[in-house]
Design a protein around this motif. Structure first.
Motif, PDB file in Angstrom:
ATOM      1  N   LYS A  14       0.779  -1.131  -0.138  1.00 57.09           N
ATOM      2  CA  LYS A  14       0.119  -0.401  -0.079  1.00 57.09           C
ATOM      3  C   LYS A  14       0.841   1.505   0.206  1.00 57.09           C
ATOM      4  CE  LYS A  14      -3.250  -2.805   2.454  1.00 57.09           C
ATOM      5  NZ  LYS A  14      -4.572  -2.631   3.810  1.00 57.09           N
ATOM      6  N   HIS A  15       0.206   2.669  -0.448  1.00 57.73           N
ATOM      7  CA  HIS A  15       0.637   4.033  -0.540  1.00 57.73           C
ATOM      8  C   HIS A  15       0.253   4.389   0.622  1.00 57.73           C
ATOM      9  CE1 HIS A  15      -1.698   4.144  -3.930  1.00 57.73           C
ATOM     10  NE2 HIS A  15      -1.615   5.648  -3.306  1.00 57.73           N
ATOM     11  N   LYS A  16      -0.784   4.178   0.548  1.00 54.28           N
ATOM     12  CA  LYS A  16      -1.954   5.421   2.044  1.00 54.28           C
ATOM     13  C   LYS A  16      -1.622   4.909   3.258  1.00 54.28           C
ATOM     14  CE  LYS A  16      -5.151   6.031  -0.327  1.00 54.28           C
ATOM     15  NZ  LYS A  16      -7.275   6.340  -0.851  1.00 54.28           N
ATOM     16  N   VAL A  17      -1.262   5.614   4.347  1.00 56.35           N
ATOM     17  CA  VAL A  17      -1.399   5.418   5.540  1.00 56.35           C
ATOM     18  C   VAL A  17      -2.660   6.757   6.212  1.00 56.35           C
ATOM     19  CG1 VAL A  17       0.738   6.085   6.392  1.00 56.35           C
ATOM     20  CG2 VAL A  17      -0.543   4.470   8.079  1.00 56.35           C
ATOM     21  N   LEU A  18      -3.624   5.687   7.294  1.00 56.36           N
ATOM     22  CA  LEU A  18      -3.877   6.099   8.426  1.00 56.36           C
ATOM     23  C   LEU A  18      -3.658   5.961   9.406  1.00 56.36           C
ATOM     24  CD1 LEU A  18      -6.211   8.658   8.659  1.00 56.36           C
ATOM     25  CD2 LEU A  18      -7.974   6.864   9.395  1.00 56.36           C
ATOM     26  N   THR A  19      -3.413   7.778  10.356  1.00 62.30           N
ATOM     27  CA  THR A  19      -3.211   7.014  11.788  1.00 62.30           C
ATOM     28  C   THR A  19      -4.100   8.393  12.883  1.00 62.30           C
ATOM     29  OG1 THR A  19      -1.925   6.997  13.248  1.00 62.30           O
ATOM     30  CG2 THR A  19      -0.856   8.382  11.885  1.00 62.30           C
ATOM     31  N   LEU A  20      -3.929   8.104  13.668  1.00 58.63           N
ATOM     32  CA  LEU A  20      -5.178   9.176  14.975  1.00 58.63           C
ATOM     33  C   LEU A  20      -4.106   9.252  16.094  1.00 58.63           C
ATOM     34  CD1 LEU A  20      -8.260   6.571  13.551  1.00 58.63           C
ATOM     35  CD2 LEU A  20      -8.091   9.184  13.053  1.00 58.63           C
ATOM     36  N   SER A  21      -4.877  10.120  16.679  1.00 58.58           N
ATOM     37  CA  SER A  21      -3.571  10.531  17.714  1.00 58.58           C
ATOM     38  C   SER A  21      -4.570  11.065  19.108  1.00 58.58           C
ATOM     39  CB  SER A  21      -2.732  11.397  18.230  1.00 58.58           C
ATOM     40  OG  SER A  21      -1.581  11.684  18.761  1.00 58.58           O
ATOM     41  N   TYR A  22      -4.768  10.047  19.912  1.00 64.97           N
ATOM     42  CA  TYR A  22      -5.777  11.308  21.009  1.00 64.97           C
ATOM     43  C   TYR A  22      -5.379  11.590  22.658  1.00 64.97           C
ATOM     44  CZ  TYR A  22      -8.994  12.510  17.681  1.00 64.97           C
ATOM     45  OH  TYR A  22     -10.151  12.760  15.944  1.00 64.97           O
ATOM     46  N   ASP A  23      -6.001  12.627  22.897  1.00 60.82           N
ATOM     47  CA  ASP A  23      -4.962  12.868  24.140  1.00 60.82           C
ATOM     48  C   ASP A  23      -6.392  13.024  25.724  1.00 60.82           C
ATOM     49  OD1 ASP A  23      -2.603  13.323  22.074  1.00 60.82           O
ATOM     50  OD2 ASP A  23      -2.936  15.491  22.548  1.00 60.82           O
ATOM     51  N   ASP A  24      -5.295  12.453  26.561  1.00 59.42           N
ATOM     52  CA  ASP A  24      -5.805  12.901  28.024  1.00 59.42           C
ATOM     53  C   ASP A  24      -6.341  11.864  28.540  1.00 59.42           C
ATOM     54  OD1 ASP A  24      -4.781  15.369  27.506  1.00 59.42           O
ATOM     55  OD2 ASP A  24      -6.397  16.682  27.457  1.00 59.42           O
ATOM     56  N   GLY A  25      -6.555  10.671  27.631  1.00 60.22           N
ATOM     57  CA  GLY A  25      -6.937   9.342  28.852  1.00 60.22           C
ATOM     58  C   GLY A  25      -8.034   9.664  29.540  1.00 60.22           C
TER      59      GLY A  25
END
Ligand SMILES: [Zn+2]
Length: 274
Positions: A14-25
């Motif tokens: 593949k040549h596309k990546v999706l990533t997510l980042s969520y803070d504070d728990g």
């Protein structure tokens, strides 16, 4: 010798990546993780191990107990957000190190894997903070500066996301990302935020629509932040012959190459004919 174009690909070619980042728990992470799991999305959750047992003023402020991290965030990445969420560039150097290494230590104790990521609390960092992270073995750290683009980062310790889910461009960008079929580069979409914002803004539909739209696609690699860092590092260690007819992958995980439009998996620890 015939020259061929040999490129690094993401897993599966593949040549596309999706990533997510969520803070504070905070507690709303439970609903967010369930949504990510339903649509095959992967996220990095940046948490403050020292704020969990503090009294909270409203329901949005309550935090997930550390004892729940391992089960709740299974399949995702838990990363540092410092022990107490200081505006860390204002802190003395000793505190920079302590706030990071102690968070990392506590999280590793709870999770049973090495914790090597971080999101800058209040978006605060400078060169001294980055030096402190390096000394603590942190490999990636997210800023709050939106690029509104899909380029791979040039510095994982100053990792600028594409946008926050609060950005009005989110819908247009996710549309563009899905319809992106160019393969000249590797492309990344990186969305960040706080799960309690959906409670406060009463707009869970924003992330639900996003997940429905971008989730479960065959041509997207869904990865946590550290999976991207580790994969790209493994890819950088691949040894390709000058003739381009074989490659050795010295890492413990597969790496994919594209050779004249054909995708080839380089299995770990072996030489593969290209
Ligand atoms: Zn925070």
């Amino acid at each position: 010798m015939e020259l061929r174009n040999i490129y690094t690909c993401f897993p599966g070619g593949k040549h596309k990546v999706l990533t997510l980042s969520y803070d504070d728990g905070k507690i709303a992470d439970r609903r967010l993780v369930a949504l990510f799991n339903e649509y095959g999305l992967k996220g990095t959750f940046n948490v403050n191990s020292g704020l969990v047992d503090r009294p909270f003023t409203n329901a949005y402020d309550e935090r997930i107990p550390v004892s729940e991290y391992k089960e709740l965030y299974k399949g995702h990445e838990v990363a540092c957000h410092t022990v107490l969420h200081p505006t860390i560039a204002r802190s003395p150097k000793e505190q920079m190190v302590l706030q990071v290494i102690e968070d990392r230590r506590k999280l590793e104790e709870a999770l049973g894997y090495t914790v090597r990521g971080l999101a800058y609390p209040n978006g605060s960092f400078d060169d001294n903070v980055v030096d402190a992270l390096k000394a603590c073995g942190i490999r990636h750290a997210r800023t709050v500066h939106s690029t509104l683009g899909f380029a791979m980062p040039s510095d994982y310790l100053r990792w600028n996301p594409t946008c926050s889910h609060k950005n009005e461009a989110l819908e247009r960008l996710s549309e563009e990302f899905i319809n992106l079929h160019k393969t000249q580069y590797l492309y990344m979409m990186y969305v960040w935020g706080h799960s309690y914002e959906f409670e406060i803004d009463n707009n869970w539909h924003v992330i639900e629509n996003f997940a429905k739209k971008v989730g479960n696609k065959d041509d997207i690699w869904y990865a946590t932040n550290i999976e991207i860092v580790d994969y790209m590092e493994a890819a950088s260690r691949v040894q390709v012959s000058v003739n381009g007819d074989f490659a050795y992958n010295p890492s413990a995980a597969s790496v994919w190459l594209e050779v004249d439009k054909k995708h080839i998996e380089l299995k770990p620890g072996v030489t593969t004919t290209l």
